[in-house]
Scaffold this active site. Structure first.
Site, PDB file in Angstrom:
ATOM      1  N   GLY A 173      12.020   8.213  -2.288  1.00 42.37           N
ATOM      2  CA  GLY A 173      11.358   8.637  -3.523  1.00 42.37           C
ATOM      3  C   GLY A 173      12.291   9.316  -4.495  1.00 42.37           C
ATOM      4  CG  ASP A 208      18.835   6.444  -5.493  1.00 45.15           C
ATOM      5  OD1 ASP A 208      18.462   5.900  -6.551  1.00 45.15           O
ATOM      6  OD2 ASP A 208      19.949   6.226  -4.979  1.00 45.15           O
ATOM      7  CG  ASN A 251       4.634  11.855  -5.935  1.00 47.56           C
ATOM      8  OD1 ASN A 251       4.423  10.665  -6.163  1.00 47.56           O
ATOM      9  ND2 ASN A 251       4.820  12.331  -4.690  1.00 47.56           N
ATOM     10  CG  PHE A 259       4.942   2.276  -4.446  1.00 50.01           C
ATOM     11  CD1 PHE A 259       5.375   3.466  -3.873  1.00 50.01           C
ATOM     12  CD2 PHE A 259       4.252   1.364  -3.642  1.00 50.01           C
ATOM     13  CE1 PHE A 259       5.124   3.741  -2.527  1.00 50.01           C
ATOM     14  CE2 PHE A 259       3.997   1.622  -2.305  1.00 50.01           C
ATOM     15  CZ  PHE A 259       4.431   2.819  -1.750  1.00 50.01           C
ATOM     16  CG  ASN A 280      10.150   3.822   1.809  1.00 50.51           C
ATOM     17  OD1 ASN A 280       9.252   3.165   1.298  1.00 50.51           O
ATOM     18  ND2 ASN A 280       9.922   4.934   2.497  1.00 50.51           N
ATOM     19  CG  ASN A 309       5.669   4.256   2.099  1.00 52.38           C
ATOM     20  OD1 ASN A 309       4.799   4.883   2.712  1.00 52.38           O
ATOM     21  ND2 ASN A 309       5.951   4.485   0.833  1.00 52.38           N
ATOM     22  CB  SER A 360       2.591   5.747  -1.010  1.00 50.70           C
ATOM     23  OG  SER A 360       2.296   6.202  -2.310  1.00 50.70           O
ATOM     24  CG  ASN A 379       0.519   8.725  -5.454  1.00 52.80           C
ATOM     25  OD1 ASN A 379      -0.488   9.400  -5.586  1.00 52.80           O
ATOM     26  ND2 ASN A 379       1.691   9.236  -5.097  1.00 52.80           N
ATOM     27  CB  THR A 380      -0.197   1.972  -3.763  1.00 57.01           C
ATOM     28  OG1 THR A 380       1.037   2.175  -4.453  1.00 57.01           O
ATOM     29  CG2 THR A 380      -0.590   0.506  -3.843  1.00 57.01           C
ATOM     30  CE  LYS A 389       7.675   9.051   4.089  1.00 61.91           C
ATOM     31  NZ  LYS A 389       8.639   9.225   2.987  1.00 61.91           N
ATOM     32  CG  ASN A 420       4.422   9.358   2.110  1.00 60.60           C
ATOM     33  OD1 ASN A 420       4.604  10.024   1.094  1.00 60.60           O
ATOM     34  ND2 ASN A 420       4.713   8.073   2.191  1.00 60.60           N
ATOM     35  CB  SER A 451       9.600  18.913  -2.364  1.00 64.34           C
ATOM     36  OG  SER A 451       8.843  17.736  -2.383  1.00 64.34           O
TER      37      SER A 451
HETATM   38  C1  LIG Z   1       8.357  12.704  -6.535  1.00 69.41           C
HETATM   39  C2  LIG Z   1       8.218  12.132  -5.157  1.00 69.41           C
HETATM   40  C3  LIG Z   1       8.253  10.759  -4.984  1.00 69.41           C
HETATM   41  C4  LIG Z   1       8.139  10.214  -3.702  1.00 69.41           C
HETATM   42  N1  LIG Z   1       8.198   8.859  -3.553  1.00 69.41           N
HETATM   43  C5  LIG Z   1       8.147   8.328  -2.301  1.00 69.41           C
HETATM   44  C6  LIG Z   1       8.265   6.927  -2.122  1.00 69.41           C
HETATM   45  O1  LIG Z   1       8.476   6.170  -3.065  1.00 69.41           O
HETATM   46  N2  LIG Z   1       8.178   6.444  -0.853  1.00 69.41           N
HETATM   47  C7  LIG Z   1       7.995   7.266   0.242  1.00 69.41           C
HETATM   48  O2  LIG Z   1       7.923   6.787   1.365  1.00 69.41           O
HETATM   49  N3  LIG Z   1       7.885   8.601   0.077  1.00 69.41           N
HETATM   50  C8  LIG Z   1       7.963   9.142  -1.160  1.00 69.41           C
HETATM   51  N4  LIG Z   1       7.879  10.499  -1.310  1.00 69.41           N
HETATM   52  C9  LIG Z   1       7.603  11.335  -0.116  1.00 69.41           C
HETATM   53  C10 LIG Z   1       8.886  11.924   0.487  1.00 69.41           C
HETATM   54  O3  LIG Z   1       9.743  10.918   0.963  1.00 69.41           O
HETATM   55  C11 LIG Z   1       8.528  12.885   1.644  1.00 69.41           C
HETATM   56  O4  LIG Z   1       7.899  12.140   2.668  1.00 69.41           O
HETATM   57  C12 LIG Z   1       7.588  13.997   1.209  1.00 69.41           C
HETATM   58  O5  LIG Z   1       7.886  14.425  -0.104  1.00 69.41           O
HETATM   59  C13 LIG Z   1       7.687  15.225   2.137  1.00 69.41           C
HETATM   60  O6  LIG Z   1       8.990  15.765   2.141  1.00 69.41           O
HETATM   61  P1  LIG Z   1       9.432  17.022   1.230  1.00 69.41           P
HETATM   62  O7  LIG Z   1       8.384  18.077   1.400  1.00 69.41           O
HETATM   63  O8  LIG Z   1      10.781  17.418   1.733  1.00 69.41           O
HETATM   64  O9  LIG Z   1       9.482  16.517  -0.174  1.00 69.41           O
HETATM   65  C14 LIG Z   1       7.989  11.067  -2.584  1.00 69.41           C
HETATM   66  C15 LIG Z   1       7.970  12.453  -2.773  1.00 69.41           C
HETATM   67  C16 LIG Z   1       8.098  12.996  -4.025  1.00 69.41           C
HETATM   68  C17 LIG Z   1       8.087  14.488  -4.195  1.00 69.41           C
END
Ligand SMILES: Cc1cc2nc3c(=O)[nH]c(=O)nc-3n(C[C@H](O)[C@H](O)[C@H](O)COP(=O)(O)O)c2cc1C
Length: 375
Positions: free
Chosen positions: A73, A75, A121, A125, A150, A181, A184, A186-187, A225, A254, A328
């Site tokens: 998420g 990159d 967030n 995607f 991912n 994955n 998420s 958000n889909t 995941k 996630n 985060s």
């Molecule tokens: C802005 C944002 C975008 C994310 N996008 C994805 C994503 O595209 N795919 C995914 O598997 N997880 C995504 N995540 C989830 C993170 O990979 C991670 O599982 C989650 O944020 C918990 O870890 P953290 O508390 O260290 O951020 C995203 C998280 C954030 C904050």
């Protein structure tokens, strides 16, 4: 493990408190874009010297120089994997990438409940699609390093499972590992793929795809995941199916749709989307432990959620994670956190006379699963 290649002036933008404060005052998505741009331009700190041997970690046959990974998420389109590896991460997970490009949800879609060090967030995607991401990964393949991909399905896809299969076929030559994955929030409907029948069918097809490409593209471990919002009954089923379909590991977890008590009072907590950062630490650690006791050593776990210190990283490892990822906390603590966490892990190992973190993986799982459920 000290940042030194660049002049102090150039290192400032991403590590100094002053500039981090400036980034925190900016719109969150613009601040993220600025951070990616700085990494792309080489304005980020770089790790000096090699990681100590005690931090070496093996995951599904992959040899990592340290157990701290960049979570998916950050990159999404593989713009800066090498800058992140140079910064000191032991691995980088790019994506989520979908077969076709997607704009994601309308902005604003990224929020910072800053008093709790949280992030919410509902990006949806947003990514440039497989072709563009594949081109970038192919161009950097010579540099090596552990770069996982991912995978996600397009929002309007008629056959979401076919999207994952297609992505495995495309990315096999360049992916150190795959993350499927399905967690998420958000889909719309994506998390339904975690339900038993759908998951069994999905895993059968993606594992079959991975076996087919293996002959030409080599081995790419396949990780699943999951969401931290599964009930324990659902987790029983997910682990059972993952074991019977022989996935190589799981990433737990996630973002959460729940809003812990620490966050409820804030206006931003009402924003729709997945919550991450410190408010997710206890729930995701509990889910790591619950997953660990169910896997019975069948495969390793990557622990992710709310890690913002060496102590939190150790908590995840003791709950059952072989490797950790974070995202985060970098928003609040800056990119130098990666080195701080590694230094803490190393000093704990040396203080306790251990040779490797593998000695403590899952040491607290039984205790954690006996505690009251985290609020
Ligand atoms: C802005 C944002 C975008 C994310 N996008 C994805 C994503 O595209 N795919 C995914 O598997 N997880 C995504 N995540 C989830 C993170 O990979 C991670 O599982 C989650 O944020 C918990 O870890 P953290 O508390 O260290 O951020 C995203 C998280 C954030 C904050």
């Amino acid at each position: 493990m000290i940042f030194s290649r660049l002049s102090p002036l150039l290192r400032m933008p991403l590590v100094s408190g002053l500039t981090r404060d400036t980034l925190l005052k900016m719109d969150p998505e613009i601040a993220h874009g600025a951070t990616i741009a700085a990494l792309r331009l080489g304005l980020a700190p770089e790790q000096e010297g090699a990681d100590p041997p005690e931090l070496r970690t093996t995951l599904c046959g992959l040899e990592l120089r340290n157990p701290v990974g960049m979570a998916a998420g950050f990159d999404k389109t593989a713009e800066v994997p090498d800058a992140l590896l140079r910064l000191g991460f032991g691995m980088v997970e790019i994506g989520t990438v979908t077969p076709r490009p997607q704009v994601g949800n309308p902005k604003p879609r990224l929020f910072r409940p800053a008093a709790a060090d949280g992030v919410i967030n509902r990006m949806g995607f947003n990514n440039e699609g497989a072709e563009a991401v594949l081109r970038r990964l192919a161009a950097r393949a010579q540099f090596g390093g552990i770069v996982g991909v991912n995978l996600g399905a397009n929002k309007d896809s008629a056959d979401r499972t076919a999207d994952y299969v297609r992505l495995i076929e495309l990315f096999a030559p360049v992916a150190s590992y795959f993350t499927v994955n399905i967690s998420s929030p958000n889909t719309p409907g994506l998390r339904n793929l975690q339900q038993s029948a759908a998951l069994d069918d999905l895993l059968a097809r993606v594992i079959d795809a991975r076996e087919r490409v293996r002959k030409n593209a080599g081995d790419s471990p396949l990780l699943l995941k999951i969401a931290p919002d599964l009930t324990l009954q659902e987790l029983d089923d997910v682990v059972h199916i993952a074991r019977s379909r022989r996935v190589d590991g799981m990433i737990v977890a996630n973002t959460t749709l729940s809003r812990p008590a620490t966050l409820r009072e804030q206006a931003k907590a009402k924003e729709q989307g997945g919550l991450s950062g410190r408010p997710l630490l206890r729930l995701s650690t509990r889910m790591v432990a619950e997953t660990y006791v169910r896997t019975e050593g069948a495969f390793p776990l990557i622990g992710v959620g709310g890690i913002d210190s060496g102590g939190a990283a150790l908590m995840k490892i003791r709950a059952g994670a072989t490797l950790i990822q974070l995202y985060s906390s970098l928003v609040y603590k800056g990119l130098g956190l990666v080195e701080d966490i590694k230094a803490d892990l190393l000093s704990t190992l040396r203080r306790t006379g251990r040779e490797s973190l593998s000695e403590i993986v899952g040491a607290d799982a039984a205790t954690i699963t006996a505690e009251p459920w985290p609020e």
